[in-house]
Design a protein around this motif. Sequence first.
Motif, mmCIF file in Angstrom:
data_model
loop_
_atom_site.group_PDB
_atom_site.id
_atom_site.type_symbol
_atom_site.label_atom_id
_atom_site.label_comp_id
_atom_site.label_asym_id
_atom_site.label_seq_id
_atom_site.Cartn_x
_atom_site.Cartn_y
_atom_site.Cartn_z
ATOM 1 N N GLU A 113 0.826 -1.210 0.000
ATOM 2 C CA GLU A 113 0.000 0.000 0.000
ATOM 3 C C GLU A 113 0.862 1.264 0.000
ATOM 4 O O GLU A 113 0.597 2.203 -0.755
ATOM 5 N N GLN B 217 2.571 1.714 -3.350
ATOM 6 C CA GLN B 217 1.659 2.267 -4.349
ATOM 7 C C GLN B 217 1.498 3.775 -4.145
ATOM 8 O O GLN B 217 1.500 4.534 -5.112
ATOM 9 N N THR B 218 1.389 4.203 -2.897
ATOM 10 C CA THR B 218 1.295 5.632 -2.591
ATOM 11 C C THR B 218 2.546 6.367 -3.056
ATOM 12 O O THR B 218 2.466 7.489 -3.556
ATOM 13 N N ALA B 219 3.695 5.724 -2.932
ATOM 14 C CA ALA B 219 4.971 6.320 -3.360
ATOM 15 C C ALA B 219 5.125 6.301 -4.878
ATOM 16 O O ALA B 219 6.106 6.822 -5.404
ATOM 17 N N ARG B 220 4.178 5.666 -5.551
ATOM 18 C CA ARG B 220 4.181 5.552 -7.012
ATOM 19 C C ARG B 220 5.380 4.755 -7.535
ATOM 20 O O ARG B 220 5.922 5.065 -8.599
ATOM 21 N N LEU B 221 5.776 3.741 -6.757
ATOM 22 C CA LEU B 221 6.798 2.834 -7.256
ATOM 23 C C LEU B 221 6.208 2.056 -8.427
ATOM 24 O O LEU B 221 5.010 1.767 -8.441
ATOM 25 N N SER B 222 7.058 1.719 -9.382
ATOM 26 C CA SER B 222 6.607 0.904 -10.504
ATOM 27 C C SER B 222 6.162 -0.457 -9.975
ATOM 28 O O SER B 222 6.526 -0.860 -8.859
ATOM 29 N N GLN C 299 7.586 -2.311 -6.766
ATOM 30 C CA GLN C 299 6.674 -2.733 -5.694
ATOM 31 C C GLN C 299 6.904 -4.212 -5.378
ATOM 32 O O GLN C 299 7.003 -4.595 -4.212
ATOM 33 N N GLN D 160 10.432 11.218 1.650
ATOM 34 C CA GLN D 160 10.793 12.076 0.533
ATOM 35 C C GLN D 160 12.132 12.713 0.827
ATOM 36 O O GLN D 160 12.391 13.151 1.946
ATOM 37 N N ARG E 52 12.764 13.031 -4.498
ATOM 38 C CA ARG E 52 12.344 11.641 -4.713
ATOM 39 C C ARG E 52 11.384 11.214 -3.611
ATOM 40 O O ARG E 52 11.439 11.711 -2.495
ATOM 41 N N THR E 53 10.548 10.255 -3.953
ATOM 42 C CA THR E 53 9.637 9.647 -2.989
ATOM 43 C C THR E 53 10.003 8.176 -2.876
ATOM 44 O O THR E 53 10.370 7.544 -3.865
ATOM 45 N N SER F 218 11.282 5.653 -5.722
ATOM 46 C CA SER F 218 10.612 5.689 -7.016
ATOM 47 C C SER F 218 11.614 6.154 -8.064
ATOM 48 O O SER F 218 12.568 6.869 -7.749
#
Length: 136
Positions: free
Chosen positions: A27, A30-35, A39, A68, A72-73, A135
């Motif tokens: 979860e 996904q919030t961090a927008r990892l591919s 993930q 962050q 980067r996140t 990310s």
Amino acid sequence: MTPPTPAEEVAIRSGDDVVRARRLVREVAQTARLSLVDQTKLVTAASELARNALVHGASGTARVELIQAGGRTGVRAVFSDQGPGIADVALAMTDGYTTGTGLGLGLGGSRRLVDEFHLDTAPLRGTTVTVVKWSR
């Protein structure tokens, strides 16, 4: 540097808790927008580390947070236990080394799946493993 979001923590006392820790890591990833690939790498490492805390430490915790830095996140996950510690860190980090109870990745495999890996252990003091995935 933006301060991290509040960390969420999962107690690891059973196999169900390992699943909960994996779900939390996914979860936050996904919030961090990892591919999807990143993930999967992070969740795989988290699964191994959570299972290690349960099997070798008898119980433990997983603490997961969105971070962050430098534009980067990422995700930081900390797995801790109060078990016997790792007597031979070099052996434990050797590729292919496993006690036969996890995914067979071992600590070395988990280290390769993440961007940052820090292991803190000592006999009779327990083990803490911190991993970070950024990310792209």
